[in-house]
Structures are given as structure tokens and as C-alpha cells.
Motif scaffolding. Structure first.
Motif, PDB file in Angstrom:
ATOM      1  N   GLY A   1      32.398 -16.227  36.661  1.00  8.42           N
ATOM      2  CA  GLY A   1      31.416 -16.905  35.821  1.00  8.42           C
ATOM      3  C   GLY A   1      30.294 -17.544  36.604  1.00  8.42           C
ATOM      4  N   LEU A   2      29.972 -16.966  37.771  1.00 10.26           N
ATOM      5  CA  LEU A   2      28.885 -17.500  38.603  1.00 10.26           C
ATOM      6  C   LEU A   2      27.539 -17.227  37.938  1.00 10.26           C
ATOM      7  N   ASN A   3      26.673 -18.244  37.886  1.00 12.80           N
ATOM      8  CA  ASN A   3      25.318 -18.085  37.360  1.00 12.80           C
ATOM      9  C   ASN A   3      24.350 -17.823  38.506  1.00 12.80           C
ATOM     10  N   ILE A   4      23.432 -16.895  38.286  1.00 13.68           N
ATOM     11  CA  ILE A   4      22.397 -16.612  39.285  1.00 13.68           C
ATOM     12  C   ILE A   4      21.041 -16.608  38.586  1.00 13.68           C
ATOM     13  N   LEU A   5      20.183 -17.540  38.962  1.00 19.58           N
ATOM     14  CA  LEU A   5      18.803 -17.564  38.476  1.00 19.58           C
ATOM     15  C   LEU A   5      17.974 -16.674  39.394  1.00 19.58           C
ATOM     16  N   ILE A   6      17.309 -15.684  38.811  1.00 20.51           N
ATOM     17  CA  ILE A   6      16.502 -14.744  39.588  1.00 20.51           C
ATOM     18  C   ILE A   6      15.061 -14.840  39.098  1.00 20.51           C
ATOM     19  N   GLU A   7      14.160 -15.145  40.023  1.00 23.44           N
ATOM     20  CA  GLU A   7      12.750 -15.358  39.682  1.00 23.44           C
ATOM     21  C   GLU A   7      11.868 -14.374  40.451  1.00 23.44           C
ATOM     22  N   GLY A   8      10.939 -13.752  39.759  1.00 24.64           N
ATOM     23  CA  GLY A   8       9.948 -12.888  40.385  1.00 24.64           C
ATOM     24  C   GLY A   8       8.599 -13.578  40.392  1.00 24.64           C
ATOM     25  N   LEU A   9       8.005 -13.719  41.576  1.00 24.50           N
ATOM     26  CA  LEU A   9       6.737 -14.442  41.708  1.00 24.50           C
ATOM     27  C   LEU A   9       5.650 -13.531  42.260  1.00 24.50           C
ATOM     28  N   PHE A  10       4.422 -13.890  41.962  1.00 19.84           N
ATOM     29  CA  PHE A  10       3.268 -13.237  42.580  1.00 19.84           C
ATOM     30  C   PHE A  10       2.253 -14.306  42.939  1.00 19.84           C
ATOM     31  N   GLN A  11       1.909 -14.362  44.218  1.00 17.16           N
ATOM     32  CA  GLN A  11       0.964 -15.343  44.761  1.00 17.16           C
ATOM     33  C   GLN A  11       1.340 -16.763  44.347  1.00 17.16           C
ATOM     34  N   GLY A  12       2.641 -17.062  44.383  1.00 12.99           N
ATOM     35  CA  GLY A  12       3.122 -18.412  44.133  1.00 12.99           C
ATOM     36  C   GLY A  12       3.396 -18.762  42.693  1.00 12.99           C
ATOM     37  N   SER A  13       2.997 -17.905  41.768  1.00 10.51           N
ATOM     38  CA  SER A  13       3.215 -18.169  40.342  1.00 10.51           C
ATOM     39  C   SER A  13       4.383 -17.339  39.825  1.00 10.51           C
ATOM     40  N   THR A  14       5.225 -17.946  39.012  1.00 12.28           N
ATOM     41  CA  THR A  14       6.392 -17.254  38.474  1.00 12.28           C
ATOM     42  C   THR A  14       5.976 -16.324  37.330  1.00 12.28           C
ATOM     43  N   LYS A  15       6.263 -15.037  37.506  1.00 14.95           N
ATOM     44  CA  LYS A  15       5.984 -14.045  36.466  1.00 14.95           C
ATOM     45  C   LYS A  15       7.222 -13.741  35.628  1.00 14.95           C
ATOM     46  N   TYR A  16       8.387 -13.790  36.269  1.00 11.04           N
ATOM     47  CA  TYR A  16       9.636 -13.443  35.591  1.00 11.04           C
ATOM     48  C   TYR A  16      10.701 -14.473  35.959  1.00 11.04           C
ATOM     49  N   SER A  17      11.586 -14.745  35.023  1.00 13.29           N
ATOM     50  CA  SER A  17      12.710 -15.640  35.273  1.00 13.29           C
ATOM     51  C   SER A  17      13.870 -15.212  34.381  1.00 13.29           C
ATOM     52  N   ARG A  18      15.023 -14.998  35.008  1.00  9.82           N
ATOM     53  CA  ARG A  18      16.195 -14.562  34.248  1.00  9.82           C
ATOM     54  C   ARG A  18      17.459 -15.100  34.900  1.00  9.82           C
ATOM     55  N   THR A  19      18.349 -15.618  34.095  1.00 10.73           N
ATOM     56  CA  THR A  19      19.642 -16.092  34.587  1.00 10.73           C
ATOM     57  C   THR A  19      20.737 -15.139  34.126  1.00 10.73           C
ATOM     58  N   ILE A  20      21.545 -14.681  35.073  1.00  9.90           N
ATOM     59  CA  ILE A  20      22.634 -13.762  34.758  1.00  9.90           C
ATOM     60  C   ILE A  20      23.964 -14.437  35.085  1.00  9.90           C
ATOM     61  N   ASN A  21      25.036 -13.876  34.586  1.00 12.11           N
ATOM     62  CA  ASN A  21      26.372 -14.391  34.821  1.00 12.11           C
ATOM     63  C   ASN A  21      27.243 -13.265  35.355  1.00 12.11           C
ATOM     64  N   VAL A  22      27.920 -13.507  36.468  1.00 17.07           N
ATOM     65  CA  VAL A  22      28.694 -12.443  37.116  1.00 17.07           C
ATOM     66  C   VAL A  22      30.139 -12.881  37.343  1.00 17.07           C
ATOM     67  N   GLY A  23      31.025 -11.909  37.415  1.00 15.40           N
ATOM     68  CA  GLY A  23      32.424 -12.140  37.754  1.00 15.40           C
ATOM     69  C   GLY A  23      32.692 -11.777  39.196  1.00 15.40           C
ATOM     70  N   SER A  24      33.962 -11.848  39.590  1.00 16.42           N
ATOM     71  CA  SER A  24      34.322 -11.589  40.979  1.00 16.42           C
ATOM     72  C   SER A  24      35.201 -10.352  41.152  1.00 16.42           C
ATOM     73  N   THR A  25      35.565  -9.700  40.067  1.00 18.98           N
ATOM     74  CA  THR A  25      36.510  -8.589  40.184  1.00 18.98           C
ATOM     75  C   THR A  25      35.839  -7.244  40.388  1.00 18.98           C
ATOM     76  N   SER A  26      34.556  -7.113  39.993  1.00 14.40           N
ATOM     77  CA  SER A  26      33.852  -5.839  40.140  1.00 14.40           C
ATOM     78  C   SER A  26      32.352  -6.087  40.082  1.00 14.40           C
ATOM     79  N   PRO A  27      31.556  -5.202  40.670  1.00 17.00           N
ATOM     80  CA  PRO A  27      30.096  -5.377  40.626  1.00 17.00           C
ATOM     81  C   PRO A  27      29.544  -5.042  39.246  1.00 17.00           C
ATOM     82  N   THR A  28      28.469  -5.727  38.880  1.00 19.52           N
ATOM     83  CA  THR A  28      27.786  -5.467  37.610  1.00 19.52           C
ATOM     84  C   THR A  28      26.364  -5.029  37.903  1.00 19.52           C
ATOM     85  N   LEU A  29      25.952  -3.930  37.309  1.00 18.06           N
ATOM     86  CA  LEU A  29      24.576  -3.452  37.470  1.00 18.06           C
ATOM     87  C   LEU A  29      23.679  -4.167  36.471  1.00 18.06           C
ATOM     88  N   PHE A  30      22.618  -4.770  36.981  1.00 20.38           N
ATOM     89  CA  PHE A  30      21.624  -5.441  36.143  1.00 20.38           C
ATOM     90  C   PHE A  30      20.273  -4.755  36.345  1.00 20.38           C
TER      91      PHE A  30
END
Length: 221
Positions: A117-146
Motif C-alpha cells: 500500500g505504498l503511495n508514490i506521488l509522481i510529478e512531471g515538470l517543464f521549466q520548473g512548472s508542474t504539468k502533471y501530478s498523479r499519486t499511485i498505490n503499489v504493493g510489494s508482491t509483484s510489479p504493477t505497470l502504470f
């Protein structure tokens, strides 16, 4: 159909062909063939990812050989392509950036190294400004494709938090990253530049057709 009408139709067709070619060329700018970073060409069992690897700057990202890392942990569970995976050292924020130009972040496999149940905030920026922001939730038993489709960024930030310890021989908000896919893109012309290009293309066709008509008139005289 009169000769004048035929000439007008030919001029319109020629102009349309040039404009179509120009538009296609402009739209093709910005995307290159997708690349996949699997970290498997990095040497040794564990180390920092050095700046310049695959053309990027890597801040607080390290890698390890999951087959040789002590068990149990989710580093092995999060491995998509053997032997290596990347992770955020110390469970702290990490980032991937490019010094010039832009890139598109397409997708990645992510796993919690120690926590479910780990949360990961992933932000995409361009020239210092945030264009994208998304928080995902992952487990530890297998990889998840996002799939992210962050288009035209120059910096990608990862901040992990929360979750519940899965009972492995370690703890922290570390995440496992593998098979990072991207496009390195070039700058796309501004709308005014595009308009100028199309206008110039159409104007050039008109001048050529007019010159041909004048030359034919002179020859007849």
C-alpha cells in the motif's frame, strides 16, 4: 472546363499538397522512437545511477542486482527484466531530468520495496512548472505497470510515503522501478510559427504558378 479554370484547380491542388506536407512535417516533430530503460547494463551489485546514463540526470536514484540482494525483499518481486532494478535511496524523494530539450514519460513498472500500500506521488515538470501530478498505490508482491503519458517535460519527480510494512527484512518507503519507457522529444513550434510556415508554403506555390503563367505569356508574344 476552360483553360483558366483548369489552371485555378491545379493551383489549388498544388497548394493543398504543399500545406499537407508542411502540416505532416510539423506534427511529426516532438516524438522519437520510444526507449526502454531496464538498468540491466549497469555493472556490479549495487551503486548510484550516474548522471548521463541514457542521456538523463539521476537524483537520488540507485540500482541493485535483485538476484544477489538478500531475501526476503520485494526488490526481487519487482524485477521485470533481470538482473537490475532502480530504487529511491533511503526511501527519499528522487528525480529524473534532462538538461536540454524535453521527454515524454510513457510508463513504468513500480513496486513497494518494503511496504504494501505504498503511495508514490509522481510529478512531471517543464521549466520548473508542474504539468502533471498523479499519486499511485503499489504493493510489494509483484510489479504493477502504470501508464502515465506525461508529454513534453524536462523533470520527473517521485515522492513515496505511507503503506504498511510487509514483513520483509527491512523497512522504509523505498520503491522499485523497472522498464522505464519514454520518448525523447524535440521542441514543437509555437502556433504563430506554424501559421507562418503554412502561409509561406502557400505563398510560395502561388508565386511559382504566377511566374509560370508570366513566362508562358512572354513566350507567346
Amino acid at each position: 472546363m476552360t483553360r483558366l479554370a483548369i489552371k485555378k484547380n491545379l493551383m489549388q491542388v498544388s497548394t493543398l499538397a504543399v500545406l499537407t506536407t508542411a502540416i505532416a512535417g510539423i506534427l511529426s516533430i516532438g516524438k522519437a522512437q520510444a526507449g526502454v530503460i531496464d538498468f540491466d547494463d549497469l555493472p556490479g551489485n549495487i551503486d548510484w545511477i550516474q548522471n548521463g546514463y541514457k542521456g538523463f540526470s539521476w537524483n537520488n536514484f540507485a540500482y541493485l542486482n535483485s538476484a544477489n540482494y538478500f531475501d526476503p525483499s520485494a526488490y526481487k518481486n519487482g524485477t521485470v527484466s533481470n538482473p537490475n532494478v532502480a530504487f529511491n535511496s533511503g526511501g527519499d524523494p528522487a528525480s529524473i531530468s534532462i538538461n536540454s530539450g524535453q521527454f515524454d514519460f510513457n510508463s513504468a513498472y513500480l513496486t513497494g520495496a518494503w511496504n504494501n500500500g505504498l503511495n508514490i506521488l509522481i510529478e512531471g515538470l517543464f521549466q520548473g512548472s508542474t504539468k502533471y501530478s498523479r499519486t499511485i498505490n503499489v504493493g510489494s508482491t509483484s510489479p504493477t505497470l502504470f501508464n502515465f503519458d506525461f508529454i513534453g517535460i524536462d523533470n520527473l519527480k517521485f515522492t513515496s510515503y505511507g503503506g504498511v510494512n510487509a514483513g520483509y527484512n527491512g523497512s522504509g518507503t523505498h520503491f522499485v522501478l523497472d522498464n522505464f519507457t519514454y520518448n525523447e522529444s524535440k521542441s514543437v513550434p509555437e502556433p504563430l510559427t506554424i501559421l507562418g510556415t503554412l502561409t509561406a508554403a502557400g505563398f510560395g506555390v502561388t508565386l511559382r504558378c504566377k511566374k509560370k503563367q508570366e513566362q508562358k505569356g512572354t513566350a507567346k508574344a
